[in-house]
Design an enzyme around this catalytic site. Structure first.
Site, PDB file in Angstrom:
ATOM      1  N   LYS A   1      50.023 -52.830 -70.594  1.00 31.58           N
ATOM      2  CA  LYS A   1      50.277 -53.076 -69.172  1.00 31.58           C
ATOM      3  C   LYS A   1      50.273 -54.573 -68.954  1.00 31.58           C
ATOM      4  CE  LYS A   1      51.035 -50.506 -65.553  1.00 31.58           C
ATOM      5  NZ  LYS A   1      51.538 -49.114 -65.516  1.00 31.58           N
TER       6      LYS A   1
ATOM      7  N   ASP B   1      56.466 -51.407 -62.434  1.00 30.11           N
ATOM      8  CA  ASP B   1      55.319 -50.733 -61.815  1.00 30.11           C
ATOM      9  C   ASP B   1      55.372 -51.209 -60.357  1.00 30.11           C
ATOM     10  OD1 ASP B   1      52.763 -49.082 -62.749  1.00 30.11           O
ATOM     11  OD2 ASP B   1      52.029 -50.517 -61.291  1.00 30.11           O
TER      12      ASP B   1
ATOM     13  N   PHE C   1      55.784 -45.292 -50.053  1.00 33.69           N
ATOM     14  CA  PHE C   1      57.194 -45.116 -49.671  1.00 33.69           C
ATOM     15  C   PHE C   1      58.098 -45.863 -50.650  1.00 33.69           C
ATOM     16  CE2 PHE C   1      58.294 -49.201 -47.439  1.00 33.69           C
ATOM     17  CZ  PHE C   1      57.044 -49.798 -47.484  1.00 33.69           C
ATOM     18  N   GLY C   2      57.577 -46.084 -51.862  1.00 34.36           N
ATOM     19  CA  GLY C   2      58.331 -46.789 -52.902  1.00 34.36           C
ATOM     20  C   GLY C   2      59.163 -45.819 -53.727  1.00 34.36           C
TER      21      GLY C   2
ATOM     22  N   VAL D   1      58.497 -44.139 -56.345  1.00 36.84           N
ATOM     23  CA  VAL D   1      57.850 -42.906 -56.785  1.00 36.84           C
ATOM     24  C   VAL D   1      57.893 -41.867 -55.664  1.00 36.84           C
ATOM     25  CG1 VAL D   1      55.662 -41.943 -57.566  1.00 36.84           C
ATOM     26  CG2 VAL D   1      56.411 -44.163 -58.427  1.00 36.84           C
ATOM     27  N   ALA D   2      57.505 -42.264 -54.455  1.00 37.13           N
ATOM     28  CA  ALA D   2      57.509 -41.339 -53.315  1.00 37.13           C
ATOM     29  C   ALA D   2      58.940 -40.889 -53.012  1.00 37.13           C
ATOM     30  CB  ALA D   2      56.908 -42.029 -52.089  1.00 37.13           C
ATOM     31  N   TRP D   3      59.882 -41.794 -53.187  1.00 39.05           N
ATOM     32  CA  TRP D   3      61.303 -41.494 -52.941  1.00 39.05           C
ATOM     33  C   TRP D   3      61.796 -40.384 -53.884  1.00 39.05           C
ATOM     34  CZ3 TRP D   3      65.253 -43.238 -56.519  1.00 39.05           C
ATOM     35  CH2 TRP D   3      66.559 -43.058 -56.069  1.00 39.05           C
TER      36      TRP D   3
HETATM   37  N1  GLU Z   1      54.579 -48.157 -64.674  1.00 38.75           N
HETATM   38  C1  GLU Z   1      54.937 -46.819 -65.075  1.00 38.75           C
HETATM   39  C2  GLU Z   1      53.690 -46.080 -65.509  1.00 38.75           C
HETATM   40  O1  GLU Z   1      52.639 -46.298 -64.935  1.00 38.75           O
HETATM   41  C3  GLU Z   1      56.071 -46.795 -66.085  1.00 38.75           C
HETATM   42  C4  GLU Z   1      55.837 -47.544 -67.337  1.00 38.75           C
HETATM   43  C5  GLU Z   1      57.043 -47.627 -68.258  1.00 38.75           C
HETATM   44  O2  GLU Z   1      58.096 -47.113 -67.908  1.00 38.75           O
HETATM   45  O3  GLU Z   1      56.901 -48.209 -69.334  1.00 38.75           O
HETATM   46  O4  GLU Z   1      53.697 -45.234 -66.360  1.00 38.75           O
END
Ligand code: GLU
Length: 444
Positions: free
Chosen positions: A124, A164, A236-237, A239-241
């Site tokens: 990360k 992310d 409302f990003g 992921v929610a979309w």
């Molecule tokens: N940030 C996303 C997660 O928490 C995707 C990570 C990625 O695609 O490498 O899994």
């Protein structure tokens, strides 16, 4: 394994890293039983080795804003574990970003990525840069300055960052452009790219879609259908979309979204153009949802979270620890049947405890939201093969992967009374894969 002793030593070594310590404690306490059945794990100190990242890069990011003023942010990349594949995980750009948050996310990513069945290790990264209110040119200059530091540490077979919170297609584009210029290669070094330069169809929707495939399977395993159920979403990003799209397609009714300013309650359901409007809201860069209420005649509740709404299913899609014990209590009192974390570590430990006590179906982020990184894995495969799959092909593979994750959770999470502890199932399944890989490769 002596969890207490291990936690004490971690707390002493990393004081104040609360999110990281929270994530580690959750995993250790759920794998304890299986760990103790394998003396070879203890002998090889698998737990002690797993909880510390392989390495952490921290770097200064100086850049110039539109007024000509010099700005300085901090950048990070945490390469946590690559026992089963190249380091893989997103970049988060948000003012709250610190080492503890990125370490928790990197640690979770190890198990999530192991669950996807694809060969990806855990990582990360990110920065305390706040994209809110920044111009496009400022975002570009920041991304370029970030990549000038990061590029030497990443590569398609070493470490593959992605998006992310605060990092979407635009940011990935600017990051990729600078990587390509510096490294002088076109490779799948980042995922979440635009289609024109190696991106995958379905990737933007994948986290939300995968989350709903998983939740649908949870309900079906309990003899229920998702059709006609009401759903509270937060955020409302992206992921929610994606989650709202798939939930609506499955015949469920999404009644809430939320932002830092409060939440929207739309009893008629957030469907069709209302889902697309989320993209418009985001494009304004103001980080607020209130305008939705004015546009569609829905209710806006300031400074509160949507967990006080009476719904069948609650899906946190915003950020860590966004659903606490009090929220869980309200949900249970209101008859919730399922809570699925599409955000990472969306529930606090106390909230999870309460849900488990009441035998509410609870899906942890590392299983429920694994569709995002799984589709990143599929993007890597397409890049490595120099070809592209159709949306149908990618979606079918995503569906298959989510189903496989569900099977693994059930296998390791079913309790004697039949209740499925998905948290335990996900942690044990992910852990066993990584631990066996570490054992087979010796002490390194
Ligand atoms: N940030 C996303 C997660 O928490 C995707 C990570 C990625 O695609 O490498 O899994």
């Amino acid at each position: 394994m002596n969890i207490e002793k291990l936690m004490q030593s971690l707390e002493a070594k990393h004081p104040g890293e609360t999110e990281y310590l929270q994530a580690v404690k959750e995993v250790l306490s759920t794998i304890e039983e299986v760990y103790n059945e394998h003396p070879e794990f203890e002998k090889a100190k698998i737990a002690e080795r797993l909880v510390e990242p392989d390495r952490i890069f921290t770097f200064k990011i100086p850049w110039v804003d539109d007024r000509g003023d010099v700005q300085i942010n901090i950048g990070y990349r945490i390469q946590f574990n690559n026992a089963i594949g190249p380091y893989k995980g997103g970049l988060r750009f948000h003012p709250s970003v610190n080492l503890s948050i990125l370490k928790f996310l990197g640690f979770e990513q190890i198990f999530k990525n192991a669950l996807t069945t694809l060969p990806m290790g855990g990582a990360k990264g990110g920065s305390d840069f706040n994209p809110k209110g920044k111009s496009d040119a400022e975002v570009m200059r920041f991304c370029q300055a970030f990549m000038i530091e990061l590029w030497q540490h990443i590569g398609p077979d070493t470490d593959v960052p992605a998006g992310d919170i605060g990092v979407g297609g635009r940011e990935i584009g600017y990051l990729y452009g600078m990587y390509r210029k510096l490294a002088r290669v076109n490779t799948g070094v980042l995922t979440g790219k635009n289609l024109e330069f190696g991106g995958s169809l379905i990737r933007p929707e994948a986290t939300g879609f995968g989350g709903l495939y998983f939740v649908k399977q949870m309900l079906e395993t309990a003899g229920m259908s998702i059709q006609g159920k009401t759903i509270a979403l937060s955020g409302f990003g992206n992921v929610a979309w994606g989650a709202a799209q798939k939930a609506t397609e499955m015949g469920a009714k999404v009644v809430s979204i939320s932002g830092p300013d409060g939440y929207i309650y739309d009893e008629n359901g957030i469907a069709g153009e209302k889902i697309e409007y989320m993209l418009e809201l985001r494009a304004t860069c103001n980080d607020i949802v209130e305008p939705y209420a004015e546009k569609f005649g829905a209710k806006f509740v300031a400074n509160r979270r949507p967990w006080e709404v009476k719904v069948d299913i609650a899906l946190p899609c915003a950020t860590q620890n966004e659903l606490n014990e009090e929220d869980a209590r309200l949900l249970v009192e209101n008859g919730v049947i399922c809570v699925g974390e599409i955000s990472n570590m969306g529930c606090t430990p106390e909230a999870i405890e309460l849900l488990l006590q009441h035998k509410i179906m609870y899906g942890p982020g590392k299983a429920v939201n694994a569709g995002g990184v799984a589709t990143s894995g599929l993007e890597m495969s397409q890049n490595a093969m120099h070809l592209t799959w159709t949306a149908e092909e990618v979606d079918a593979k995503l569906h298959q992967i989510m189903s496989e994750i569900h099977t693994q959770c059930v296998k390791y999470g079913r309790e004697s009374d039949g209740y499925i502890n998905y948290m335990k199932g996900a942690n044990v399944a992910g852990f066993l894969k990584v631990a066996k890989a570490m054992l087979a490769q010796g002490v390194i």
